[in-house]
Design an enzyme around this catalytic site. Structure first.
Site, PDB file in Angstrom:
ATOM      1  N   THR A  92     -32.511  49.535  63.229  1.00 39.50           N
ATOM      2  CA  THR A  92     -32.191  50.406  64.411  1.00 39.50           C
ATOM      3  C   THR A  92     -33.201  51.709  64.177  1.00 39.50           C
ATOM      4  O   THR A  92     -33.024  52.092  63.121  1.00 39.50           O
ATOM      5  CB  THR A  92     -30.609  50.649  64.772  1.00 39.50           C
ATOM      6  OG1 THR A  92     -29.992  49.413  64.881  1.00 39.50           O
ATOM      7  CG2 THR A  92     -30.866  51.653  66.051  1.00 39.50           C
ATOM      8  N   THR A  93     -33.729  52.247  65.407  1.00 40.48           N
ATOM      9  CA  THR A  93     -34.360  53.343  65.260  1.00 40.48           C
ATOM     10  C   THR A  93     -33.991  54.188  66.337  1.00 40.48           C
ATOM     11  O   THR A  93     -33.521  53.919  67.323  1.00 40.48           O
ATOM     12  CB  THR A  93     -35.868  53.214  65.370  1.00 40.48           C
ATOM     13  OG1 THR A  93     -36.537  54.522  64.864  1.00 40.48           O
ATOM     14  CG2 THR A  93     -36.465  52.822  66.556  1.00 40.48           C
TER      15      THR A  93
END
Length: 587
Positions: A399-400
């Site tokens: 995830t970013t």
């Protein structure tokens, strides 16, 4: 890079030699003397840097090129939404191990015109042609596999961008993709963390028994010549650049219709998957009013299920019943009570969080202060609660993460992900991106709120964070990384509210991560679980936690990635941290 030393006034941090020896064996770059970071003349000694200040706008992302793209849009007169979309497109190229247009997206933002905090759910649904019996037939140990077509749900990111831009964008849609297209076609150097995780992905996707129907497309894009790029090597992805051009030219339909959608359907037919053009065309993001709880005078906001946003709020409600400030920063008491709050909240998370179109979550009850006080009474300062059970609801019908802000007062908190690492391992022919494996997060148990169904949104780990003070936006923040996200968000809020840390110091502070709680997939809790501590946690704290009975370990890379923007009168402070390759910029 070793973690910085802790506050000088606290006991010195000890380094577990066994853990370090293991990490150095896995990564030769860590084989250096036991040296800590240099000393800052002001602020907390563990802080990696100070915040970036500006009066007109700010951006904090996990990659310098993405932060630069965001600032470029702001300087051109764009909104924080324009900046966020441009940054996300760049991140899909330069940080493919965390995000991309094959994944989902969630957003919270402050609307300066209405004064409201708005939420957007940009998560996709399971393919309608994929039935529960088929999924169960592919299960391993009662769980959906992590890789392959069985784990793929409809990507929601591009439609989320389009939905945001339709309401809040100012610059032409096509202009937002110019930085990403240029980097894709001309190339960009690979950063340290990305190089490491690309190598890990190659190993995971190509090992026997991975369950991935085909891996040649992954190799073509990210492992040409048989190896993934090393740190500093210039990486090009012209296929993704061409896909971005189609999206820039045709808008939402450039992904969910036309050539791209046809290519996706043809690809899944070829490999024996289930996603169709109709699944893509039917997808639409949903505006979803967020919920809030008050934590010692600060309103903290979270999105509804199918996200895990309520978990942060539940944790904070329980934590508020205890005097964390009096317990002491990074003390055993503070960590113990925080972990117990997490364990209680996560049992509710495992039982109640699911797609609201299929299951009604008792949100009001879960977020009530009365319920929090009931749960807090279960926590003992000197022993571990075991076993942990979810609450009994009353009857009723990586995830970013990145964040941007502009001169109008709009702050955008946005998180976007392919879920486990790069995702499913599947990359459609010639399009240059990878599909997410969010479908792995469904349960397969009859009667479970999150049980798999065609056209259903799976439980989601990705959650943006947002906080306000006196109805004014204050903090747009997030801590990426699976189940670390609510744990990390609660720690950030406590660091700033209880202990007065700055926006940069709050993220650089040593973190804890607890694993082993029950999961929304139906997986049961593993005893008391394992408490992972960063090396900066004081030795006296470790010893006291061990005396209570916690099983402790280190987990390099498992403490998430933090970005934040804090709003002050007439200015912003932007922060990032040492755990990722990002940069915070403001002007």
């Amino acid at each position: 890079m070793r973690r910085r030393t802790f506050l000088a006034a606290l006991p010195a941090a000890a380094v577990a030699s066994k853990v370090l020896a293991q990490s150095r064996a896995e990564n030769p770059n860590r084989n250096r003397p036991d040296v800590h970071g240099g000393d800052r003349v002001d602020g907390a000694t563990f802080a990696s840097r100070s915040a970036a200040w500006g009066t007109n706008g700010a951006a904090a992302t996990a990659h310098p090129l993405a932060s630069l793209a965001a600032l470029d849009m702001l300087r051109l007169g764009g909104t924080a939404v324009d900046a966020a979309i441009a940054a996300n497109a760049v991140l899909g190229l330069v940080e493919p191990i965390a995000c991309g247009i094959g994944g989902d997206c969630f957003v919270m933002l402050s609307d300066p015109k209405t004064g409201k905090v708005e939420g957007l759910n940009g998560s996709g649904r399971s393919p309608r042609a994929l039935g529960l019996d088929t999924v169960r037939g592919r299960a391993k140990n009662g769980l959906i596999p992590s890789y392959g077509a069985i784990s793929v749900s409809v990507p929601g990111a591009v439609d989320a961008w389009w939905t945001l831009h339709q309401r809040y964008g100012k610059l032409p849609w096509k202009d937002l993709f110019a930085p990403a297209v240029a980097h894709a076609e001309m190339g960009a150097p690979v950063s340290q963390n990305v190089a490491y995780y690309l190598g890990r992905s190659l190993v995971n996707f190509t090992k026997p028994g991975s369950g991935i129907e085909e891996v040649e497309n992954f190799k073509t894009v990210w492992a040409a010549g048989g190896a993934t790029p090393r740190e500093g090597e210039v990486f090009k992805n012209p296929a993704l650049g061409r896909t971005y051009r189609l999206i820039a030219q045709h808008g939402r339909e450039g992904f969910y219709g036309g050539e791209v959608a046809q290519t996706i359907e043809t690809y899944f037919k070829r490999i024996g998957g289930w996603m169709t053009k109709a699944d893509l065309a039917d997808h639409h993001a949903r505006w979803d009013p967020p919920h809030r709880v008050n934590y010692r005078g600060v309103d903290v906001w979270g999105l509804s299920p199918n996200s895990q946003g309520l978990a942060t709020l539940q944790m904070l409600n329980i934590m508020e019943t205890f005097d964390f400030k009096a317990m002491g920063f990074q003390s055993a008491a503070a960590i113990h009570h925080g972990v117990e709050a997490k364990r209680l909240a996560f049992e509710d998370r495992a039982k109640f969080y699911a797609d609201p179109d299929f299951h009604k979550t008792p949100t009001e009850w879960l977020l009530s202060k009365d319920y929090a006080r009931q749960r807090a009474k279960l926590i003992s300062p000197g022993k571990i609660l075991t076993p942990v059970h979810p609450g009994q609801a009353p009857s009723q019908g990586d995830t970013t993460y990145f964040t941007t802000a502009d001169a109008s007062g709009m702050m955008v908190s946005i998180i976007q992900s392919n879920y486990r690492g790069m995702g499913s391992g599947l990359s459609p022919d010639g399009l240059g991106f990878m599909f997410q494996n969010r479908g792995e997060l469904f349960a397969l148990t009859d009667g479970h709120a999150n049980i798999y169904a065609p056209g259903k949104r799976p439980f989601q780990t990705i959650i943006p964070g947002f906080a306000t003070k006196g109805a004014q936006p204050w903090l747009s923040f997030g801590v990426m990384g699976g189940d670390m996200q609510p744990q990390g968000q609660a720690q950030i809020i406590s660091n700033m509210v209880d202990y007065g840390l700055s926006v940069q110091e709050a993220g650089d502070s040593p973190r804890w991560h607890h694993g082993g709680s029950s999961e929304p997939t139906g997986e049961a809790q593993h005893g008391i679980g394992v408490l992972n501590l960063e090396t900066g946690v004081p030795e006296a704290t470790r010893a006291a936690l061990a005396q209570i009975g916690w099983k402790m370990a280190a987990d390099p890379g498992g403490y998430g990635g933090y970005q934040a923007i804090e709003r002050w009168p007439g200015r912003y402070a932007a922060a990032t941290e040492m755990r990722k390759d990002g940069v915070a910029l403001a002007y």
